[in-house]
Design a protein around this motif. Structure first.
Motif, PDB file in Angstrom:
ATOM      1  N   THR A   1       0.836  -1.202   0.000  1.00 36.01           N
ATOM      2  CA  THR A   1       0.000   0.000   0.000  1.00 36.01           C
ATOM      3  C   THR A   1       0.873   1.256   0.000  1.00 36.01           C
ATOM      4  O   THR A   1       0.623   2.205  -0.742  1.00 36.01           O
ATOM      5  N   MET A   2       1.926   1.244   0.829  1.00 36.20           N
ATOM      6  CA  MET A   2       2.852   2.383   0.835  1.00 36.20           C
ATOM      7  C   MET A   2       3.471   2.589  -0.550  1.00 36.20           C
ATOM      8  O   MET A   2       3.606   3.723  -1.015  1.00 36.20           O
ATOM      9  N   ALA A   3       3.848   1.471  -1.182  1.00 38.04           N
ATOM     10  CA  ALA A   3       4.488   1.561  -2.500  1.00 38.04           C
ATOM     11  C   ALA A   3       3.517   2.156  -3.521  1.00 38.04           C
ATOM     12  O   ALA A   3       3.922   2.940  -4.390  1.00 38.04           O
TER      13      ALA A   3
ATOM     14  N   ILE B   1       0.888   4.208  -2.828  1.00 38.04           N
ATOM     15  CA  ILE B   1       0.700   5.621  -2.482  1.00 38.04           C
ATOM     16  C   ILE B   1       1.910   6.418  -2.974  1.00 38.04           C
ATOM     17  O   ILE B   1       1.778   7.519  -3.509  1.00 38.04           O
TER      18      ILE B   1
ATOM     19  N   ALA C   1      -4.504   3.974  -2.223  1.00 35.22           N
ATOM     20  CA  ALA C   1      -4.679   2.561  -1.879  1.00 35.22           C
ATOM     21  C   ALA C   1      -4.898   2.429  -0.387  1.00 35.22           C
ATOM     22  O   ALA C   1      -4.568   3.329   0.390  1.00 35.22           O
ATOM     23  N   ILE C   2      -5.453   1.299   0.023  1.00 32.58           N
ATOM     24  CA  ILE C   2      -5.686   1.045   1.447  1.00 32.58           C
ATOM     25  C   ILE C   2      -5.571  -0.454   1.693  1.00 32.58           C
ATOM     26  O   ILE C   2      -5.960  -1.263   0.847  1.00 32.58           O
ATOM     27  N   SER C   3      -5.005  -0.800   2.837  1.00 35.42           N
ATOM     28  CA  SER C   3      -4.783  -2.217   3.143  1.00 35.42           C
ATOM     29  C   SER C   3      -5.787  -2.721   4.182  1.00 35.42           C
ATOM     30  O   SER C   3      -6.233  -1.961   5.037  1.00 35.42           O
TER      31      SER C   3
ATOM     32  N   ALA D   1       9.823   0.089   5.413  1.00 35.08           N
ATOM     33  CA  ALA D   1       8.905   1.163   5.020  1.00 35.08           C
ATOM     34  C   ALA D   1       9.682   2.350   4.451  1.00 35.08           C
ATOM     35  O   ALA D   1       9.290   2.938   3.444  1.00 35.08           O
TER      36      ALA D   1
ATOM     37  N   ILE E   1      10.711   2.280   0.973  1.00 41.14           N
ATOM     38  CA  ILE E   1       9.641   2.533   0.004  1.00 41.14           C
ATOM     39  C   ILE E   1       9.312   4.017  -0.081  1.00 41.14           C
ATOM     40  O   ILE E   1       9.126   4.554  -1.168  1.00 41.14           O
ATOM     41  N   CYS E   2       9.212   4.684   1.063  1.00 44.11           N
ATOM     42  CA  CYS E   2       8.936   6.113   1.022  1.00 44.11           C
ATOM     43  C   CYS E   2       9.397   6.760   2.309  1.00 44.11           C
ATOM     44  O   CYS E   2       9.401   6.140   3.365  1.00 44.11           O
TER      45      CYS E   2
ATOM     46  N   PRO F   1       5.905   7.487   5.095  1.00 45.80           N
ATOM     47  CA  PRO F   1       4.828   6.514   4.859  1.00 45.80           C
ATOM     48  C   PRO F   1       3.520   6.928   5.546  1.00 45.80           C
ATOM     49  O   PRO F   1       3.559   7.609   6.571  1.00 45.80           O
ATOM     50  N   SER F   2       2.421   6.529   4.962  1.00 40.48           N
ATOM     51  CA  SER F   2       1.098   6.752   5.542  1.00 40.48           C
ATOM     52  C   SER F   2       1.070   6.237   6.976  1.00 40.48           C
ATOM     53  O   SER F   2       1.509   5.127   7.262  1.00 40.48           O
TER      54      SER F   2
ATOM     55  N   ARG G   1      -1.476   5.399   8.764  1.00 39.14           N
ATOM     56  CA  ARG G   1      -2.359   4.233   8.873  1.00 39.14           C
ATOM     57  C   ARG G   1      -1.608   2.957   8.503  1.00 39.14           C
ATOM     58  O   ARG G   1      -1.694   1.940   9.192  1.00 39.14           O
ATOM     59  N   GLU G   2      -0.852   3.003   7.412  1.00 42.51           N
ATOM     60  CA  GLU G   2      -0.141   1.802   6.954  1.00 42.51           C
ATOM     61  C   GLU G   2       1.032   1.477   7.882  1.00 42.51           C
ATOM     62  O   GLU G   2       1.385   0.306   8.046  1.00 42.51           O
TER      63      GLU G   2
ATOM     64  N   MET H   1      -0.500  -0.457  10.606  1.00 43.24           N
ATOM     65  CA  MET H   1      -0.768  -1.804  10.085  1.00 43.24           C
ATOM     66  C   MET H   1       0.519  -2.640  10.143  1.00 43.24           C
ATOM     67  O   MET H   1       0.518  -3.795  10.552  1.00 43.24           O
TER      68      MET H   1
END
Lengths: 412, 412
Positions: free
Chosen positions: A82-84, A86, A92-94, B54, B57-58, B61-62, B64-65, B68
């Motif tokens: 999902t991070m990738a 976004i 996107a949402i998981s 994480a 990847i960015c 990161p979000s 929320r994610e 998760m």
């Protein structure tokens, strides 16, 4: 446009780099105008690492706690994917299995999906998001985390596709399709352009390994077209649908094989009428899967019963039988390990009664002794010694001309 | 007997071996006849590894994610610890935050617990099981996974202790108690046998690090006695309770310090009346914690405002201020990083008004310039240059005689 469900297995999401590659495949599908749901497995060796830690603690860990442990694997993947997405600008949402509304029966380590509450998934799809769901896992009605057993992520993907009435479910994997046999072992094994649900079901059940049988069953029941394809290369895979349109002239479509088969024989069953059902009901209650069953009458009006199981189920099977010896009414149990099952599959067999006989003849000509036989309308399976498995598969693959490429397939 | 809540941090469960050791500590408590709830963190470096992936990847990161992703860490620990307990014959069951009924507000990465539904925990305790709960995590009313932010597992433990009306909450950690100051940096730092909630709250807030302030607050509000103790050695730790019975004669009980403090100054606030509250309301809405605040009047009837924040909040703070520049009404913002906060804490200060003055004098005598000051009834904090932090803490520790062991403590 419709809804496409994509499933990516453990190897396909085995590293951050791979996950980023998967994100690009997802975006490609989304950009065609489809709504996309993605189901993922745990990253590469994660599950093995988790199992390893559990085994350090105890040899027979609680199944409930194993589900608790293993279900973290997919949860890691869904958040990273999902991070990738976004990160590349795709909203996107998981969701974990329980968040995605995947309800299962109350069995740990091998639960079946009983219901999927799709409201949440549907509403996020409607908002234009890609929805990422953890495969392999669900929740019981009482809030326990369960896992779906081997190949569970395939099942999750197809079940979601069915629940959302998806247009197609794409199974991305490290092979690029379904083959006439396993190309790692069988010379001349070829990729099929399409195959029917029933044929795939037999192949899946027979250990072809690319797709879990439960997933194929789901797909057949809900008429969800599947495509098995490579997560790396951008090439056509194998379509699985109601009627495989190509190669109808091939009587046998594939040769499957699996090892670690054990034959268990129960001697002196004193109630031939009830004994048979009692034994298999008892085993089923313990979620022990029995495959081939052979019954034979003996003198004194008792029955002997042989059946094949997976080798790793042997200990539990023997234990369960011993526990119920009195009520089942038998004298003793013997078993033989180190066996393999080799099978030929093809819808064409229905109208070609001589196929089984031809199979036995080929095996006999090559000096391969058959220990058990089982047939369905579209497959014949034989149990042979483990060290003859590859040879048996190879001679059958050649005899039934599976290595000869058909013209229809080339021109597809 | 009562209910005891035990909390084990990441280092204490850092390997399978450590987890097995924790199991033995749990069994010891259970064998005293108590009902035991265990709250655990993620294993050692797990969280760092997850954050690392994480970040690959960015960079942002979000949240929320991230919740998760990170919440899988404790889920691994609870299942392994439960297996370890079952393995040594102690019936046990694990629960994730959401399964344990830990409800939080809808904020990702730093949520507060709003409610604990204890039915499930209580019913399993009644069955004689040890209940293992994943720390640091909860669920919102709408089924989103949240995490509680730094030190969240402490909060989980104390909140559960409060909800279950536990007799005591034991915080097992890699230090063996609460010290007068950090013994790694301050010569003569000693373990305290007991300390009051308020003192601990100040120390926790000031970066003493052994216990999260939110956890201490919870404990104080619900009058849950805490014990901070070693997960390795079997020795007494430090009791935290309403009135610390020992060492009442010590005016200053501890010296705390933390670095990476940044001072932000907002210039030319044109509405002195509303500006102050507007700024801090705005920052609070973005969950940016402001610590020391200093307001100064300037000519032209505008106000300058300085406040200290954590260095890692700087970017977001500047961004939020810039976004609201118009409505807040100020001319510009400046900041100074590389600062530290050093504080003295002790309930005895209430009746000893000269303590702050003594502190300033000691610092002045040692050539340490004070940049900001903040006081409460039981603490005085000063902001100094980062490279003077240790020196400041050391001279204060000695001046207030914290390195002299009290007779009462020895005879405890």
């Amino acid at each position: 446009m419709g809804i496409i469900v994509q499933k990516f297995g453990g190897t396909s999401v085995g590293s951050v780099e791979r996950i980023q590659h998967v994100a690009s495949r997802v975006v490609e599908e989304k950009e065609k105008g489809n709504d996309v749901v993605v189901v993922v497995s745990a990253m590469g060796k994660t599950t093995d690492a988790l199992v390893g830690m559990a085994k350090e603690i105890c040899s027979q860990p609680s199944k409930r706690e194993m589900d608790m442990l293993l279900s973290t694997g997919e949860q890691v993947t869904i958040s990273l994917l999902t991070m990738a997405l976004i990160q590349v600008g795709q909203d996107a949402i998981s969701f974990t299995g329980w968040q995605a509304g995947i309800e299962t029966e109350s069995i740990h380590s091998n639960a079946r999906i009983t219901n999927i509450h799709t409201e949440k998934l549907a509403s996020h799809l409607n908002e234009g998001k890609v929805v990422i769901v953890a495969g392999f896992q669900g929740m019981t009605a009482s809030g326990e985390i369960t896992t779906l057993g081997r190949g569970g992520s395939d099942t999750t993907a197809v079940a979601i596709a069915a629940a959302l009435k998806a247009e197609r479910c794409d199974i991305y994997t490290d092979v690029d399709g379904v083959y006439t046999s396993d190309p790692r072992y069988i010379t001349g094994a070829r990729k099929l352009s399409s195959i029917s649900y029933d044929e795939m079901l037999e192949l899946a059940n027979l250990g072809a390994g690319v797709l879990h049988p439960r997933a194929v069953e789901f797909a057949k029941n809900y008429q969800i077209p599947l495509e098995v394809r490579s997560s790396i290369e951008r090439i056509e895979g194998t379509y699985i649908e109601e009627e495989a349109s190509m190669e109808q002239n091939l009587v046998v479509r594939g040769v499957a094989f699996e090892n670690e088969i054990t034959r268990v024989t129960v001697f002196g069953l004193n109630n031939a009428l009830k004994g048979l059902s009692s034994i298999f009901t008892t085993l089923a209650e313990h979620h022990l899967n029995v495959d081939i069953i052979i019954q034979s009458q003996t003198e004194q009006n008792t029955t002997n019963l042989s059946f094949s199981i997976k080798g790793h189920d042997l200990d539990e099977t023997l234990e369960v039988l011993e526990q119920h010896k009195e009520s089942l009414g038998f004298t003793h149990v013997e078993y033989e390990g180190g066996l393999s099952k080799v099978s030929i599959v093809g819808s064409g067999m229905i109208s070609n009664p001589g196929v089984a006989a031809e199979m036995f003849e080929v095996l006999a000509d090559n000096g391969i002794t058959i220990k058990m036989v089982s047939t369905s309308e579209i497959k014949v399976s034989v149990v042979v010694d483990e060290d003859l498995m590859n040879k048996a598969a190879q001679v059958l693959h050649s005899s039934f001309h599976l290595d000869e490429v058909k013209v229809e397939e080339i021109t597809l």
